[in-house]
Design a protein around this motif. Sequence first.
Motif, short mmCIF file in Angstrom:
data_model
loop_
_atom_site.label_atom_id
_atom_site.label_comp_id
_atom_site.label_asym_id
_atom_site.label_seq_id
_atom_site.Cartn_x
_atom_site.Cartn_y
_atom_site.Cartn_z
N ARG B 361 12.37 -55.36 74.05
CA ARG B 361 11.91 -56.42 73.54
C ARG B 361 11.85 -57.81 74.47
O ARG B 361 11.06 -58.51 74.33
CB ARG B 361 12.97 -56.75 72.49
CG ARG B 361 12.81 -55.91 71.13
CD ARG B 361 13.80 -56.05 70.24
NE ARG B 361 15.15 -55.92 70.71
CZ ARG B 361 16.32 -56.19 70.05
NH1 ARG B 361 16.30 -56.72 68.77
NH2 ARG B 361 17.26 -55.99 70.57
N ASN B 362 12.65 -57.49 75.66
CA ASN B 362 12.86 -58.61 76.65
C ASN B 362 11.67 -58.43 77.96
O ASN B 362 11.90 -59.14 78.80
CB ASN B 362 14.12 -58.84 77.21
CG ASN B 362 15.13 -59.34 76.27
OD1 ASN B 362 14.80 -60.02 75.45
ND2 ASN B 362 16.44 -58.89 76.32
N ALA B 363 10.83 -57.41 77.48
CA ALA B 363 10.06 -56.93 78.64
C ALA B 363 9.38 -58.33 79.12
O ALA B 363 9.35 -58.52 80.43
CB ALA B 363 9.07 -55.83 78.45
N GLU B 364 8.82 -58.93 78.15
CA GLU B 364 7.81 -60.24 78.59
C GLU B 364 8.62 -61.42 79.59
O GLU B 364 8.23 -61.70 80.49
CB GLU B 364 7.38 -60.63 77.11
CG GLU B 364 6.39 -62.00 77.74
CD GLU B 364 6.09 -62.63 76.63
OE1 GLU B 364 5.34 -63.77 76.61
OE2 GLU B 364 6.49 -62.39 75.38
N ALA B 365 10.09 -61.63 78.96
CA ALA B 365 10.95 -62.42 79.51
C ALA B 365 11.17 -62.07 80.73
O ALA B 365 11.13 -62.72 81.84
CB ALA B 365 12.01 -62.64 78.71
N VAL B 366 11.67 -60.79 81.14
CA VAL B 366 11.81 -60.29 82.34
C VAL B 366 10.61 -60.28 83.35
O VAL B 366 10.87 -60.68 84.41
CB VAL B 366 12.43 -58.70 82.11
CG1 VAL B 366 12.57 -58.00 83.53
CG2 VAL B 366 13.68 -58.59 81.51
N ARG B 367 9.61 -59.97 82.94
CA ARG B 367 8.37 -60.00 83.83
C ARG B 367 8.27 -61.18 84.30
O ARG B 367 7.95 -61.84 85.49
CB ARG B 367 7.16 -59.39 83.36
CG ARG B 367 7.49 -58.02 82.61
CD ARG B 367 6.49 -56.99 83.23
NE ARG B 367 6.61 -55.76 82.65
CZ ARG B 367 7.20 -54.56 83.14
NH1 ARG B 367 7.76 -54.63 84.38
NH2 ARG B 367 7.33 -53.59 82.39
N GLY B 368 8.56 -62.20 83.23
CA GLY B 368 8.35 -63.49 83.76
C GLY B 368 9.19 -64.19 84.73
O GLY B 368 9.17 -64.94 85.43
N ALA B 369 10.50 -63.77 84.51
CA ALA B 369 11.60 -63.94 85.29
C ALA B 369 11.48 -63.70 86.78
O ALA B 369 11.52 -64.22 87.73
CB ALA B 369 12.96 -63.54 84.88
N ILE B 370 10.90 -62.27 86.88
CA ILE B 370 10.74 -61.77 88.24
C ILE B 370 9.57 -62.37 88.69
O ILE B 370 9.60 -62.75 90.10
CB ILE B 370 10.64 -60.40 87.94
CG1 ILE B 370 11.85 -59.67 87.74
CG2 ILE B 370 10.22 -59.58 89.47
CD1 ILE B 370 12.83 -59.62 88.20
N ALA B 371 8.63 -62.67 88.06
CA ALA B 371 7.41 -63.56 88.62
C ALA B 371 7.88 -64.89 89.09
O ALA B 371 7.71 -65.25 90.09
CB ALA B 371 6.33 -63.76 87.62
N SER B 372 8.80 -65.69 88.39
CA SER B 372 9.30 -66.83 88.83
C SER B 372 10.27 -66.86 89.94
O SER B 372 10.25 -67.73 90.65
CB SER B 372 10.24 -67.48 87.66
OG SER B 372 9.46 -67.45 86.40
N VAL B 373 10.92 -65.63 90.07
CA VAL B 373 11.73 -65.49 91.23
C VAL B 373 10.76 -65.38 92.54
O VAL B 373 11.05 -66.21 93.37
CB VAL B 373 12.72 -64.27 91.16
CG1 VAL B 373 13.15 -63.96 92.44
CG2 VAL B 373 13.55 -64.28 89.98
N LYS B 374 9.64 -64.52 92.46
CA LYS B 374 8.81 -64.34 93.47
C LYS B 374 8.13 -65.55 93.74
O LYS B 374 8.26 -65.99 94.91
CB LYS B 374 7.82 -63.34 92.96
CG LYS B 374 8.41 -62.12 93.13
CD LYS B 374 7.59 -60.65 93.09
CE LYS B 374 8.30 -59.25 93.14
NZ LYS B 374 7.61 -58.31 92.43
N ASP B 375 7.79 -66.63 92.74
CA ASP B 375 7.36 -67.95 92.84
C ASP B 375 8.35 -68.42 93.53
O ASP B 375 7.82 -69.44 94.70
CB ASP B 375 7.08 -68.33 91.64
CG ASP B 375 5.84 -69.09 91.21
OD1 ASP B 375 4.89 -68.24 91.81
OD2 ASP B 375 5.71 -70.18 90.81
#
Lengths: 284, 425
Positions: B361-375
Amino acid sequence: MKRPVRPRTTEQWSALGFVTPSVLGLGLFTLFPVGMAVVMSFFQWPMLGTREFVGLDNFRYLLGEDPDFLTALRNTFVFTGLYVPLNILLALGLAFWIHRSRWANLWRVLFFVPAITPMVANAVIWKLLLQAVGGEPNLLADGRTALLAVVAMSVWQGFGYNMIVFSAAVNEMSPSVLEAASLDGATGLRRLVSVQLPLISPALFFAATMTMINALQVFTQPYILTAGGPGNATETLVMNVYQAGFESRDLGLAAAGAWLLFAIILGVTAVQFVGQKRWVHYES
Amino acid sequence: MHMRRGVLLALGLAGMMVTAACGGGGGTGTSGGARDTGGTVTLDWEMWAGSEDEKAQLDHLAALVTQQHPTIKVNLRTAPFNDYFTKLQTEFAAGKQPCVVSMQSLRLSAYADLLEPLDGKADAQGFAPAALEALKLGGKQLALPYDLASMLLYYNKDAFTKAGVAEPKSGWTVADFEQAARKLSTGGKAGFGMSFADLHALSLMLSYNGAQPVTPDVKLQFDSRPMVDALTWYAGLATAKAALVPASSSDVGWGETQFVNGNAMMAVDGSWNIGSALKDAKFAVGFAPLPAGSGGSKTYLAASGFGVAKGCPYPAEAAKAVSVLTGPDAQTYLAGQGRSFPSRTGQQATYEEFLVKQDPRNAEAVRGAIASVKDGLAGGVPLFTTKNWDSVGKLMAQYLIRVYTGDQSPKDALATIQQQSARGQ
């Protein structure tokens, strides 16, 4: 006449046998570190790296340049000045009250609980309590109240021990003396000040001395509650020593600070011992 | 009687000399490794670990070393993170240091003289450049990274939805952040949880106006103009009642704790806590890059890794061990365990998948988090620290809180920090 040499020598050897372990222990774990600390205080002794003899420079730095040491000294004295009287008064008051209570043993156990629970746990609970109480800013974040909050927590934590000591002394007060006093018409305050307090004065002296020494070494409570802050409002001498040793990694400076603290404690205790002759009565 | 006293004194002195002799051997020791008669080298490896699970993960890594180099054995020693560096420095002082040392980029400068440079001795291929950079000092690679961390804005999705405030995303500005913090400060809750910890507070100030407390040649400049401006802005969040001020100088993890407890709707925290925040928070957690100031979104980066102690009797074997401990197999394993964001670019996807699998259920949040880390990595700067960074951290805790409560001006507080930490930097 022949002197009885043999038994005395044997006695000496067994005495030596008995005393050696504790002398070795004292030498290894007390005298050696103490002597070592004196040596270290004259060195610039980084935890990592090379040491260098600097004479009295560490002491000069602490007393002259260190922005925190004199504040820490002042804070330690303020803490001691508040903590010792409050602790003794509370412990004494409760000891007299408990003496007359039907539930004496229950109260003794209850009030002694904080003294035997780990100080760190107590401090953490107090921190959460003060947080829950709230206030803007928090008592611990306000330079005017932070030290008072530390004193309050310390009194709560520490009075139980003295209360047990006083409680025992109150129970041991000689009934014949008390009876004689009441026949002479001593009651209330008069009886307390002129009869009861002198009767328990050895316990009072013991408690005052030990509490004072503990108070001058205060560390855990401010370390957990305030980390010395805000600013250096709650920084104490032992925290200063800890900071020098384990955060600045300057063991020479830490040793010098520890020696100054030792000298202060020795001085204060000596004054107490000299003063006791005037107010402590030992039954002989 | 006289004789007895003499004997006691002599015994005491003898005891002291024995101790002195034992204690005096420290400092130049060649401890940390041993070779047995069969030619197998056993290396000591000291690492922080907080639980049996973490210890088991590390034991697995140690076994990997022997698997790839049958003549090298790794003997793991652990300490809780809070005690780790105290223990390590004591071991170095006594000459009892391990051969393989675990190191954090923020502590690197204090240990720089005690670590063997690894340039050319260990495999440095395949790492994110920022991770390698963070463990480099004076041009020398002092340790190889096993993870990489950037700072993110954690936010309470539920609270944003309820208040009708647009959620933070890439490109969000400092002005958007302030506005949201104000709007979310209602009903005893605060929009933002403040901090005085180095990475947490300083990253947001860096993003605000590029203010840096340490110069590129590692000198403190807390009293510089941009720092004063940044702190004035940061403390202004408290003045505007849009942020929770730490309750005391000992509340090092204030902002992130208040966030997870639901008392603050936003906080700055490291990428290492993505997994635990998703698990512990009783609300939906969102992640975004830090709000962008005048120079775009920025964050400090930190990395942890393993190095070789100077004086290790088997430096070549130790370097090989470090290569395995930070190698692709080790990182794939750690990422699969959800340990932290891997320093090797090839393994970063594994970590993302682990977090998604934890709770789809957290998939979207996780993808956002990893994208933010890469950002964050794109706008990331390693936080180089001075030798006395422990003391600096303590001063920040003691004096920043005075600024947050309005008891001292930002300029005075920063001047105090600068002046008091000048010694030993």
